[in-house]
Design a protein around this motif. Structure first.
Motif, PDB file in Angstrom:
ATOM      1  N   VAL A  73      35.855 -80.710  28.085  1.00 30.75           N
ATOM      2  CA  VAL A  73      35.401 -79.429  28.628  1.00 30.75           C
ATOM      3  C   VAL A  73      35.904 -78.279  27.759  1.00 30.75           C
ATOM      4  O   VAL A  73      35.167 -77.357  27.416  1.00 30.75           O
ATOM      5  CB  VAL A  73      35.878 -79.261  30.098  1.00 30.75           C
ATOM      6  CG1 VAL A  73      35.652 -77.841  30.592  1.00 30.75           C
ATOM      7  CG2 VAL A  73      35.153 -80.259  30.999  1.00 30.75           C
ATOM      8  N   PHE A  76      33.874 -78.077  24.642  1.00 26.84           N
ATOM      9  CA  PHE A  76      32.429 -77.859  24.814  1.00 26.84           C
ATOM     10  C   PHE A  76      32.104 -76.376  24.950  1.00 26.84           C
ATOM     11  O   PHE A  76      31.151 -75.876  24.374  1.00 26.84           O
ATOM     12  CB  PHE A  76      31.942 -78.615  26.056  1.00 26.84           C
ATOM     13  CG  PHE A  76      30.457 -78.496  26.297  1.00 26.84           C
ATOM     14  CD1 PHE A  76      29.572 -79.348  25.637  1.00 26.84           C
ATOM     15  CD2 PHE A  76      29.944 -77.549  27.176  1.00 26.84           C
ATOM     16  CE1 PHE A  76      28.207 -79.249  25.855  1.00 26.84           C
ATOM     17  CE2 PHE A  76      28.575 -77.442  27.391  1.00 26.84           C
ATOM     18  CZ  PHE A  76      27.701 -78.299  26.728  1.00 26.84           C
ATOM     19  N   TYR A  77      32.916 -75.677  25.727  1.00 28.53           N
ATOM     20  CA  TYR A  77      32.624 -74.272  26.002  1.00 28.53           C
ATOM     21  C   TYR A  77      33.279 -73.371  24.956  1.00 28.53           C
ATOM     22  O   TYR A  77      34.455 -73.554  24.631  1.00 28.53           O
ATOM     23  CB  TYR A  77      33.102 -73.896  27.411  1.00 28.53           C
ATOM     24  CG  TYR A  77      32.349 -74.631  28.494  1.00 28.53           C
ATOM     25  CD1 TYR A  77      31.099 -74.191  28.900  1.00 28.53           C
ATOM     26  CD2 TYR A  77      32.868 -75.774  29.077  1.00 28.53           C
ATOM     27  CE1 TYR A  77      30.393 -74.873  29.891  1.00 28.53           C
ATOM     28  CE2 TYR A  77      32.167 -76.461  30.064  1.00 28.53           C
ATOM     29  CZ  TYR A  77      30.925 -75.998  30.462  1.00 28.53           C
ATOM     30  OH  TYR A  77      30.231 -76.677  31.432  1.00 28.53           O
ATOM     31  N   SER A  78      32.509 -72.403  24.503  1.00 28.59           N
ATOM     32  CA  SER A  78      32.994 -71.621  23.361  1.00 28.59           C
ATOM     33  C   SER A  78      34.121 -70.649  23.697  1.00 28.59           C
ATOM     34  O   SER A  78      34.818 -70.188  22.815  1.00 28.59           O
ATOM     35  CB  SER A  78      31.827 -70.867  22.735  1.00 28.59           C
ATOM     36  OG  SER A  78      31.300 -69.942  23.666  1.00 28.59           O
ATOM     37  N   THR A  79      34.318 -70.361  24.986  1.00 28.35           N
ATOM     38  CA  THR A  79      35.388 -69.422  25.355  1.00 28.35           C
ATOM     39  C   THR A  79      36.768 -69.955  25.012  1.00 28.35           C
ATOM     40  O   THR A  79      37.687 -69.186  24.772  1.00 28.35           O
ATOM     41  CB  THR A  79      35.397 -69.193  26.889  1.00 28.35           C
ATOM     42  OG1 THR A  79      34.070 -69.061  27.336  1.00 28.35           O
ATOM     43  CG2 THR A  79      36.219 -68.012  27.281  1.00 28.35           C
ATOM     44  N   PHE A  80      36.914 -71.288  25.061  1.00 28.27           N
ATOM     45  CA  PHE A  80      38.265 -71.850  25.013  1.00 28.27           C
ATOM     46  C   PHE A  80      38.756 -72.059  23.593  1.00 28.27           C
ATOM     47  O   PHE A  80      38.004 -72.413  22.701  1.00 28.27           O
ATOM     48  CB  PHE A  80      38.302 -73.170  25.789  1.00 28.27           C
ATOM     49  CG  PHE A  80      37.936 -73.008  27.232  1.00 28.27           C
ATOM     50  CD1 PHE A  80      38.646 -72.121  28.041  1.00 28.27           C
ATOM     51  CD2 PHE A  80      36.884 -73.721  27.788  1.00 28.27           C
ATOM     52  CE1 PHE A  80      38.300 -71.951  29.379  1.00 28.27           C
ATOM     53  CE2 PHE A  80      36.530 -73.549  29.124  1.00 28.27           C
ATOM     54  CZ  PHE A  80      37.240 -72.665  29.918  1.00 28.27           C
TER      55      PHE A  80
ATOM     56  N   ALA B 315      31.568 -70.451  30.860  1.00 29.38           N
ATOM     57  CA  ALA B 315      32.551 -70.309  29.793  1.00 29.38           C
ATOM     58  C   ALA B 315      31.893 -70.274  28.420  1.00 29.38           C
ATOM     59  O   ALA B 315      32.456 -70.751  27.446  1.00 29.38           O
ATOM     60  CB  ALA B 315      33.581 -71.431  29.875  1.00 29.38           C
ATOM     61  N   GLY B 316      30.707 -69.721  28.387  1.00 29.26           N
ATOM     62  CA  GLY B 316      30.085 -69.534  27.087  1.00 29.26           C
ATOM     63  C   GLY B 316      29.362 -70.760  26.582  1.00 29.26           C
ATOM     64  O   GLY B 316      29.801 -71.412  25.639  1.00 29.26           O
ATOM     65  N   ALA B 317      28.273 -71.138  27.235  1.00 30.26           N
ATOM     66  CA  ALA B 317      27.429 -72.218  26.743  1.00 30.26           C
ATOM     67  C   ALA B 317      25.994 -71.876  27.135  1.00 30.26           C
ATOM     68  O   ALA B 317      25.659 -71.847  28.310  1.00 30.26           O
ATOM     69  CB  ALA B 317      27.844 -73.557  27.334  1.00 30.26           C
ATOM     70  N   GLU B 333      32.251 -79.857  35.034  1.00 28.96           N
ATOM     71  CA  GLU B 333      32.010 -80.832  33.963  1.00 28.96           C
ATOM     72  C   GLU B 333      31.500 -80.125  32.718  1.00 28.96           C
ATOM     73  O   GLU B 333      31.164 -78.950  32.742  1.00 28.96           O
ATOM     74  CB  GLU B 333      30.925 -81.825  34.417  1.00 28.96           C
ATOM     75  CG  GLU B 333      31.222 -82.539  35.708  1.00 28.96           C
ATOM     76  CD  GLU B 333      32.023 -83.798  35.478  1.00 28.96           C
ATOM     77  OE1 GLU B 333      32.176 -84.179  34.304  1.00 28.96           O
ATOM     78  OE2 GLU B 333      32.494 -84.375  36.467  1.00 28.96           O
ATOM     79  N   VAL B 334      31.370 -80.923  31.665  1.00 27.95           N
ATOM     80  CA  VAL B 334      30.696 -80.452  30.467  1.00 27.95           C
ATOM     81  C   VAL B 334      29.234 -80.195  30.833  1.00 27.95           C
ATOM     82  O   VAL B 334      28.631 -80.971  31.569  1.00 27.95           O
ATOM     83  CB  VAL B 334      30.808 -81.538  29.374  1.00 27.95           C
ATOM     84  CG1 VAL B 334      29.837 -81.282  28.250  1.00 27.95           C
ATOM     85  CG2 VAL B 334      32.235 -81.603  28.861  1.00 27.95           C
TER      86      VAL B 334
END
Lengths: 175, 633
Positions: A73, A76-80, B315-317, B333-334
């Motif tokens: 996770v 995958f998400y660009s914030t992290f 979260a930015g996706a 989840e992803v």
């Protein structure tokens, strides 16, 4: 988390982790619920400026999911960010409206001025440069957001003045 | 107070009607959405607070965005029996003059945008127009008559810029929550679904699926049903959802409540981008206030209907705008889409029947119930009813948010409302639908925008981003830009999308760098066709659109890159250079002074010379030259 703690994270590889505060946050704010994982990670990143590995390992135990899934996770998400980030976060918007108004040139200019690549942190830990896709201020494009301050209609020549406001160090590097 | 009857809403809103329309004291509204704040509205507000802190005859309020972002910060001043004046570019240094001017009945043309004829929304027409018997300000145009506003019909944006988004009572004062409460009292979910179907409302997030049909099929499936709002506005260049979330959060709550009632759900989720912190803050406040009034929670207004609402931050996706990916992300989840053999209305979030609509869709719902399905269906075209909000951005004079009836032509939107292209440049294309959409050339400007018409020219409605491009925009670079975006945002689980987009990007990159080969255009089309046909989700199946439409309409630019090794727009650095035209240069020395490389030399009042060896093509000279003497060659 206070600012000085955040700074210490950057200077020393291992941040001081307050597990009691972490427990409290995960339980009270997020009900220890793995469905809230993304928001828990956001809260951790807000506290430490990035996602420290020991915190994630602890969290995996706490909410009962494998660390590998948290890693999935988090990547995958660009914030992290799994790496410590700079004192000032520069978000340059590369949304379409900003792009057609020359955001690419602005990015290039920031990279040249601060000697830092997109997605990386300057050596002195002052700035992290992260491009973002649209912050919804399209009428002001090209837009740069530094920490919580938004600067609109930036020409590549306006940058030095703005950057000076946040840190003196990039000037010295230039010389 | 817990709301039980319609009369309770009227009572709660009543006092605030005075604030909204006929205040005894001079009232100053500052538009404080993110765009306004970035333009300096917070500084204006702060300065006004300091200046007028002890003036008991002044009330300061913060509102959302009136849409005319180009003119921000926007400040509105009004009082009982006085005109309502909107001031443009009202930065902190001007606020004192603005207020003094208003008090003295002097309206400086440099400061004034216009005055209002009627500030009411279409849901509080039972209140008399407060400006009906008010002497208009002399020489000030009516807002409703200026080209930016005169074609607009505000349904989804009806409250943005008018109400304080952090006060539920003001939403009620403008007719809010009445549609929901009336529907709750009638207790006839079938009627709601029938009305939404009859209205012809189609999903505003991009796909354009009929909302009523979606609600009906979700209601038909058994299990714990969920109402979800997609506020993960990921299309770069689109920000209408942000404006609604920040300017009128209660309309989303009311729309979702109505959906919950119609479908038979007890729980709603708003999935909002983390990049919109102000929207999150205002939603949190709105949910708390609605709960305090008993409009959310157990046994709403004494009925059997209970509804809870939660906010979840993305979260930015970009791919999380896809319904199955969004629901996976809601579960922590992803965010990877799944094949939709089983639709989310049957098995979605937590394996329950889930109804997902976009912010703007929900914002339309209360109006449809209040004004009637027929009223709504009378607006727009055969296939697309009602209005659509567009964010008009890029190379356009009047950037901002515009809400127009479906079927309004692109030419009207870009040239009449938007005021055309700034700086005597020529229009080249308009891009609609974000990374999934296409670039539409001048030949199709008379196209009326609706879901079907845009599809016919290879683009899509999308969420409503409208990015205008001029002669300085390279279409090959734009295609490359979108593919670069999509390559980053592809979740990577299916081959056609993951590999196909990457290979297409490689080809476009070499074309932009001057290494394009004969046959590259054909190869792009072939790959694009493959990605479109075989990708798993909407991200992949629409990904080739920007490339295919630019090839279709701007093939000569691709050929110039590949055959002549030239970028006619002067964007792809290896394929052009700047020159100073000896005839046009007046020797003003501006470019030489601005050049960071000291590449430009010349005597005052003599034509200057550009040293190609030193030039880094940063474009500063091209931007600063007032005489068009720096040219792309």
């Amino acid at each position: 988390m206070k600012m000085n703690e955040t700074q210490s994270t950057i200077n020393n590889a291992a941040p001081a982790i307050d597990y009691l505060a972490l427990d409290k946050m995960v339980e009270e704010k997020f009900g220890n619920d793995k469905e809230n994982l993304i928001m828990i990670l956001q809260a951790i990143q807000a506290a430490y400026n990035y996602l420290p590995q020991p915190v994630l390992a602890y969290l995996a135990e706490k909410i009962g999911i494998p660390l590998s899934r948290i890693y999935g996770v988090a990547t995958f998400y660009s914030t992290f960010s799994l790496e410590p980030r700079g004192k000032n976060i520069i978000n340059i918007c590369l949304g379409t409206a900003c792009h057609v108004r020359g955001a690419g040139k602005v990015l290039q200019r920031i990279e040249d001025t601060l000697h830092v690549d997109n997605g990386k942190t300057t050596e002195d830990g002052q700035f992290t440069l992260e491009s973002v896709r649209c912050i919804g201020c399209c009428s002001l494009g090209p837009v740069v957001k530094i920490n919580e301050d938004v600067y609109g209609r930036i020409g590549s020549e306006d940058l030095d003045k703005i950057l000076d406001h946040y840190g003196e160090s990039h000037r010295e590097q230039d010389n | 107070m817990k709301i039980q009857q319609i009369a309770d809403i009227e009572k709660a809103g009543c006092k605030h009607q005075e604030t909204l329309y006929v205040p005894e004291v001079l009232t100053i509204n500052t538009g404080m959405a993110s765009c306004g704040i970035a333009a300096g509205a917070d500084k204006t507000f702060k300065r006004a607070t300091q200046e007028f802190e002890h003036d008991r005859n002044i009330r300061l309020r913060s509102t959302g965005c009136l849409g005319f972002c180009e003119m921000e910060p926007l400040v509105e001043i009004y009082r009982k029996n006085g005109p309502r004046i909107i001031y443009k570019k009202a930065t902190e240094d001007k606020i004192r003059d603005i207020v003094d001017g208003y008090r003295e009945n002097v309206f400086d043309k440099k400061l004034v945008l216009g005055q209002m004829r009627d500030p009411r929304s279409l849901l509080d027409q039972d209140v008399p127009n407060p400006l009906l018997n008010v002497e208009p300000a002399p020489g000030v145009p009516f807002l409703e008559d200026i080209p930016f506003y005169d074609r607009q019909v505000k349904i989804a944006l009806r409250n943005c810029g008018y109400i304080d988004p952090e006060k539920i009572e003001e939403y009620m004062a403008r007719g809010g929550y009445k549609a929901f409460l009336s529907a709750l009292k009638r207790n006839a979910p079938q009627e709601i679904i029938a009305a939404i179907k009859e209205s012809g409302l189609r999903g505003r997030g991009g796909g354009g699926f009929p909302t009523g049909v979606k609600w009906e099929s979700c209601a038909a499936h058994q299990g714990e049903r969920y109402i979800i709002c997609n506020a993960d506005e990921g299309d770069p260049g689109a920000y209408m959802d942000r404006s609604i979330l920040e300017g009128d959060p209660h309309t989303i709550i009311e729309g979702m409540l109505i959906a919950g009632l119609a479908i038979g759900s007890r729980e709603g989720f708003i999935y909002v981008r983390n990049e919109y912190p102000l929207a999150v803050k205002r939603l949190v406040t709105a949910i708390r206030q609605a709960t305090e009034y008993g409009l959310l929670g157990q046994h709403i207004a004494g009925s059997d209907f209970s509804f809870e609402m939660k906010i979840s931050t993305g979260a930015g996706a970009f791919v999380c705008g896809e319904s199955t990916a969004l629901m996976a992300s809601l579960e922590g989840e992803v965010g990877r889409p799944r094949a939709k053999y089983v639709h989310t209305v049957e098995k979605g979030f937590r394996q329950g029947p889930s109804n997902l609509n976009n912010v703007e869709t929900y914002a339309n719902v209360p109006v449809i119930l209040a004004k009637g399905a027929r009223w709504f269906a009378n607006l727009g075209t055969d296939h697309s009813k009602g209005t659509k909000v567009f964010s008009l951005v890029g190379k356009i004079k009047n950037t901002g948010l515009v809400e127009v009836p479906m079927g309004t032509s692109l030419r009207n939107i870009i040239f009449d409302i938007g005021g055309g292209i700034p700086g005597k440049k020529a229009f080249k294309a308009v891009q609609t639908g974000g990374p999934s959409g296409g670039c539409i050339p001048e030949a199709y400007l008379d196209l009326g925008v609706d879901f079907n018409e845009l599809a016919k020219v290879g683009s899509i409605m999308g969420s409503g981003g409208m990015i205008v491009m001029d002669q300085d925009t390279c279409m090959v670079d734009v295609a490359r830009y979108f593919l670069d975006f999509l390559k980053e945002e592809s979740c990577g689980q299916c081959n056609p999308c993951r590999e196909g987009i990457k290979r297409m990007l490689e080809i476009l990159t070499r074309v932009c760098e001057g290494d394009g080969r004969e046959g590259d255009i054909d190869l792009l089309q072939e790959l694009g066709d493959m990605v479109r046909k075989f990708s798993l989700c909407g991200l992949g199946t629409s990904a080739p659109n920007p490339v295919l439409t630019t090839i279709k309409y701007f093939r000569e630019e691709y050929e110039a890159h590949i055959r002549d090794k030239k970028c006619p727009a002067g964007v792809c650095k290896p394929l052009f250079h700047y020159e100073i035209s000896e005839d046009a240069c007046t020797g003003c020395t501006l470019c030489a002074r601005k050049c960071p490389q000291e590449a430009i030399t010349g005597e005052k009042k003599e034509p200057h010379v550009l040293d190609q060896e030193k030039c880094i093509k940063c474009g500063i000279c091209y931007d600063v030259c007032k005489f068009g003497a720096v040219v792309i060659a």
